[in-house]
Design an enzyme around this catalytic site. Structure first.
Site, PDB file in Angstrom:
ATOM      1  N   GLY A  46       0.824  -1.190   0.000  1.00 40.61           N
ATOM      2  CA  GLY A  46       0.000   0.000   0.000  1.00 40.61           C
ATOM      3  C   GLY A  46       0.860   1.241   0.000  1.00 40.61           C
ATOM      4  O   GLY A  46       2.018   1.206   0.438  1.00 40.61           O
ATOM      5  N   LEU A  90       6.744   1.763   3.972  1.00 39.23           N
ATOM      6  CA  LEU A  90       7.800   2.164   3.034  1.00 39.23           C
ATOM      7  C   LEU A  90       8.476   3.461   3.475  1.00 39.23           C
ATOM      8  O   LEU A  90       9.593   3.742   3.067  1.00 39.23           O
ATOM      9  CB  LEU A  90       7.217   2.322   1.620  1.00 39.23           C
ATOM     10  CG  LEU A  90       6.697   1.020   0.984  1.00 39.23           C
ATOM     11  CD1 LEU A  90       5.968   1.320  -0.316  1.00 39.23           C
ATOM     12  CD2 LEU A  90       7.829   0.029   0.756  1.00 39.23           C
ATOM     13  N   GLU A 132      -3.167   2.776   5.382  1.00 39.14           N
ATOM     14  CA  GLU A 132      -3.056   3.833   4.363  1.00 39.14           C
ATOM     15  C   GLU A 132      -3.985   5.011   4.654  1.00 39.14           C
ATOM     16  O   GLU A 132      -3.612   6.159   4.434  1.00 39.14           O
ATOM     17  CB  GLU A 132      -3.314   3.273   2.956  1.00 39.14           C
ATOM     18  CG  GLU A 132      -2.347   2.181   2.500  1.00 39.14           C
ATOM     19  CD  GLU A 132      -0.877   2.487   2.714  1.00 39.14           C
ATOM     20  OE1 GLU A 132      -0.476   3.672   2.638  1.00 39.14           O
ATOM     21  OE2 GLU A 132      -0.113   1.536   2.979  1.00 39.14           O
ATOM     22  N   HIS A 135      -2.365   7.243   7.047  1.00 37.03           N
ATOM     23  CA  HIS A 135      -1.381   8.148   6.437  1.00 37.03           C
ATOM     24  C   HIS A 135      -2.010   9.472   6.008  1.00 37.03           C
ATOM     25  O   HIS A 135      -1.384  10.530   6.102  1.00 37.03           O
ATOM     26  CB  HIS A 135      -0.755   7.504   5.194  1.00 37.03           C
ATOM     27  CG  HIS A 135       0.465   6.677   5.458  1.00 37.03           C
ATOM     28  ND1 HIS A 135       1.613   7.199   6.019  1.00 37.03           N
ATOM     29  CD2 HIS A 135       0.727   5.363   5.215  1.00 37.03           C
ATOM     30  CE1 HIS A 135       2.525   6.223   6.109  1.00 37.03           C
ATOM     31  NE2 HIS A 135       2.010   5.106   5.640  1.00 37.03           N
TER      32      HIS A 135
HETATM   33 CO    CO Z   1       2.904   3.269   5.539  1.00 36.72          CO
END
Ligand code: CO
Length: 152
Positions: A46, A90, A132, A135
């Site tokens: 994601g 990430l 996600e 985020h």
């Molecule tokens: Co993330």
């Protein structure tokens, strides 16, 4: 194919509340295409737009040919007893944590054609959607983790 640079923690953009997309312009379409390329290149599950430096409410979740795009996503419902599972990000390379997430989620938002779409997801996909959407509100998994650790 265009792969974006992924922003790393503690870049302040990761802590901003991302803005709603008002119109699906060619620029947004290009953003989404490149986010999918970036997600595949990084072998992630994601990616949210703030992670590539764009504070807009756009996320992609999935892998390979099965990537779901959600613009202005909303969590409609969370179901089931929260389960502890491992998460990475990430934007936090090498860092992992145990996070409680609902095992089932219903999300909705808009696709690239501007049509409202909804998904029911379970397990890892449920976890990925919740991660996600967080985020887009400036929340990172380390904020929710009960344990954070380093690993290669
Ligand atoms: Co993330």
């Amino acid at each position: 194919m265009a792969v974006y640079h992924i922003v790393s923690h503690p870049d302040p953009i990761l802590r901003e509340k991302a803005q709603e997309v008002k119109e699906i312009t060619p620029r947004i379409k290009k953003l989404v295409t490149n986010m999918i390329d970036t997600l595949r290149d990084a072998s992630g599950v994601g990616l949210a737009a703030p992670q590539i430096g764009v504070p807009k409410r756009v996320l992609v979740v999935g892998a390979g040919d099965n990537v779901i795009v959600l613009i202005n996503p909303e969590i409609v419902s969370l179901e089931g007893e929260p389960e502890l599972g491992e998460e990475g990000c990430l934007s936090l390379p090498g860092l992992w944590g145990k996070v409680n997430r609902a095992p089932r989620v219903t999300v909705r938002g808009y696709n690239l054609e501007g049509k409202q779409v909804g998904y029911n997801a379970e397990g890892l996909a449920s976890r990925a959607f919740q991660h996600e959407v967080d985020h887009l509100d400036g929340i990172l998994f380390i904020d929710r983790a009960v344990e954070v650790y380093k690993k290669e």
